[in-house]
Write a protein that holds these residues in place. Structure first.
Motif, mmCIF file in Angstrom:
data_model
loop_
_atom_site.group_PDB
_atom_site.id
_atom_site.type_symbol
_atom_site.label_atom_id
_atom_site.label_comp_id
_atom_site.label_asym_id
_atom_site.label_seq_id
_atom_site.Cartn_x
_atom_site.Cartn_y
_atom_site.Cartn_z
ATOM 1 N N ILE A 20 0.795 -1.225 0.000
ATOM 2 C CA ILE A 20 0.000 0.000 0.000
ATOM 3 C C ILE A 20 0.834 1.284 0.000
ATOM 4 C CG2 ILE A 20 -1.994 -1.098 1.059
ATOM 5 C CD1 ILE A 20 -1.163 0.169 3.719
ATOM 6 N N LEU A 21 2.146 1.168 0.195
ATOM 7 C CA LEU A 21 2.988 2.365 0.215
ATOM 8 C C LEU A 21 3.042 3.008 -1.170
ATOM 9 C CD1 LEU A 21 6.036 1.300 2.397
ATOM 10 C CD2 LEU A 21 4.137 2.785 3.023
ATOM 11 N N ARG A 22 2.966 4.320 -1.198
ATOM 12 C CA ARG A 22 3.057 5.081 -2.439
ATOM 13 C C ARG A 22 3.928 6.316 -2.197
ATOM 14 N NH1 ARG A 22 1.798 0.970 -4.124
ATOM 15 N NH2 ARG A 22 -0.055 0.364 -5.230
ATOM 16 N N CYS A 23 4.478 6.843 -3.262
ATOM 17 C CA CYS A 23 5.297 8.048 -3.187
ATOM 18 C C CYS A 23 4.427 9.218 -2.727
ATOM 19 C CB CYS A 23 5.897 8.345 -4.564
ATOM 20 S SG CYS A 23 6.810 9.900 -4.638
ATOM 21 N N SER A 58 2.976 7.401 -7.025
ATOM 22 C CA SER A 58 3.365 6.218 -7.789
ATOM 23 C C SER A 58 3.843 5.122 -6.843
ATOM 24 C CB SER A 58 4.487 6.555 -8.771
ATOM 25 O OG SER A 58 4.027 7.454 -9.742
ATOM 26 N N GLU A 59 3.958 3.920 -7.372
ATOM 27 C CA GLU A 59 4.432 2.776 -6.596
ATOM 28 C C GLU A 59 5.900 2.985 -6.200
ATOM 29 O OE1 GLU A 59 4.874 -2.061 -7.042
ATOM 30 O OE2 GLU A 59 3.951 -0.916 -8.647
ATOM 31 N N LEU A 60 6.273 2.423 -5.065
ATOM 32 C CA LEU A 60 7.650 2.464 -4.588
ATOM 33 C C LEU A 60 8.243 1.065 -4.660
ATOM 34 C CD1 LEU A 60 7.076 4.680 -1.432
ATOM 35 C CD2 LEU A 60 8.181 5.388 -3.558
ATOM 36 N N VAL A 61 9.505 0.990 -5.043
ATOM 37 C CA VAL A 61 10.204 -0.295 -5.117
ATOM 38 C C VAL A 61 11.447 -0.234 -4.234
ATOM 39 C CG1 VAL A 61 9.360 -0.870 -7.416
ATOM 40 C CG2 VAL A 61 11.494 0.395 -7.190
ATOM 41 N N LEU A 81 13.458 3.272 -0.545
ATOM 42 C CA LEU A 81 12.343 2.998 -1.440
ATOM 43 C C LEU A 81 12.444 4.004 -2.574
ATOM 44 C CD1 LEU A 81 9.442 2.446 1.113
ATOM 45 C CD2 LEU A 81 10.710 0.718 -0.165
ATOM 46 N N HIS A 82 12.374 3.505 -3.814
ATOM 47 C CA HIS A 82 12.519 4.358 -4.983
ATOM 48 C C HIS A 82 11.184 4.513 -5.687
ATOM 49 C CE1 HIS A 82 17.084 3.339 -5.401
ATOM 50 N NE2 HIS A 82 16.790 3.983 -4.282
ATOM 51 N N CYS A 83 10.856 5.743 -6.060
ATOM 52 C CA CYS A 83 9.644 6.031 -6.818
ATOM 53 C C CYS A 83 9.805 5.480 -8.230
ATOM 54 C CB CYS A 83 9.411 7.538 -6.855
ATOM 55 S SG CYS A 83 7.944 7.995 -7.793
ATOM 56 N N THR A 84 8.739 4.878 -8.770
ATOM 57 C CA THR A 84 8.797 4.293 -10.108
ATOM 58 C C THR A 84 8.473 5.300 -11.210
ATOM 59 O OG1 THR A 84 6.508 3.535 -9.877
ATOM 60 C CG2 THR A 84 8.261 1.963 -9.304
ATOM 61 N N ASP A 85 8.053 6.495 -10.861
ATOM 62 C CA ASP A 85 7.756 7.534 -11.852
ATOM 63 C C ASP A 85 9.052 8.240 -12.234
ATOM 64 O OD1 ASP A 85 7.147 10.100 -13.027
ATOM 65 O OD2 ASP A 85 5.104 9.893 -12.277
ATOM 66 N N ALA A 86 9.439 8.147 -13.518
ATOM 67 C CA ALA A 86 10.702 8.740 -13.979
ATOM 68 C C ALA A 86 10.726 10.253 -13.819
ATOM 69 C CB ALA A 86 10.955 8.352 -15.430
ATOM 70 N N ALA A 87 9.588 10.901 -13.920
ATOM 71 C CA ALA A 87 9.535 12.362 -13.768
ATOM 72 C C ALA A 87 9.728 12.780 -12.313
ATOM 73 C CB ALA A 87 8.208 12.898 -14.298
ATOM 74 N N CYS A 88 9.277 11.972 -11.382
ATOM 75 C CA CYS A 88 9.409 12.280 -9.958
ATOM 76 C C CYS A 88 10.789 11.849 -9.464
ATOM 77 C CB CYS A 88 8.309 11.585 -9.169
ATOM 78 S SG CYS A 88 8.374 11.864 -7.389
#
Length: 71
Positions: free
Chosen positions: A20-23, A28-31, A41-48
């Motif tokens: 359920i964690l999000r940026c 966006s999803e975090l990995v 945890l890294h944001c999966t959105d390239a713009a962010c």
């Protein structure tokens, strides 16, 4: 007296929480990732492209304390 775990065990986030964690910046999803100070945890959105540190298994999801992954 018990010691807190170190290494990968210290960074482990419960699976139900992980789903359920999000940026907080873009939602966006975090990995999982690794940064200069340890697990992140890294944001999966390239713009962010934000990275959030994980302290003793607790993600610090504060935009002001995150770092940019963009080079």
């Amino acid at each position: 007296m018990t010691q807190s775990p170190t290494g990968p065990e210290a960074a482990r986030i419960e699976p139900w929480l992980r789903e359920i964690l999000r940026c907080p910046q873009c939602h966006s999803e975090l990995v999982d990732g690794t940064g200069p100070t340890g697990p992140e945890l890294h944001c999966t959105d390239a713009a962010c492209a934000r990275a959030y540190r994980v302290d003793d298994g607790i993600p610090v999801l504060l935009v002001d304390e995150s770092r940019s992954l963009a080079n």
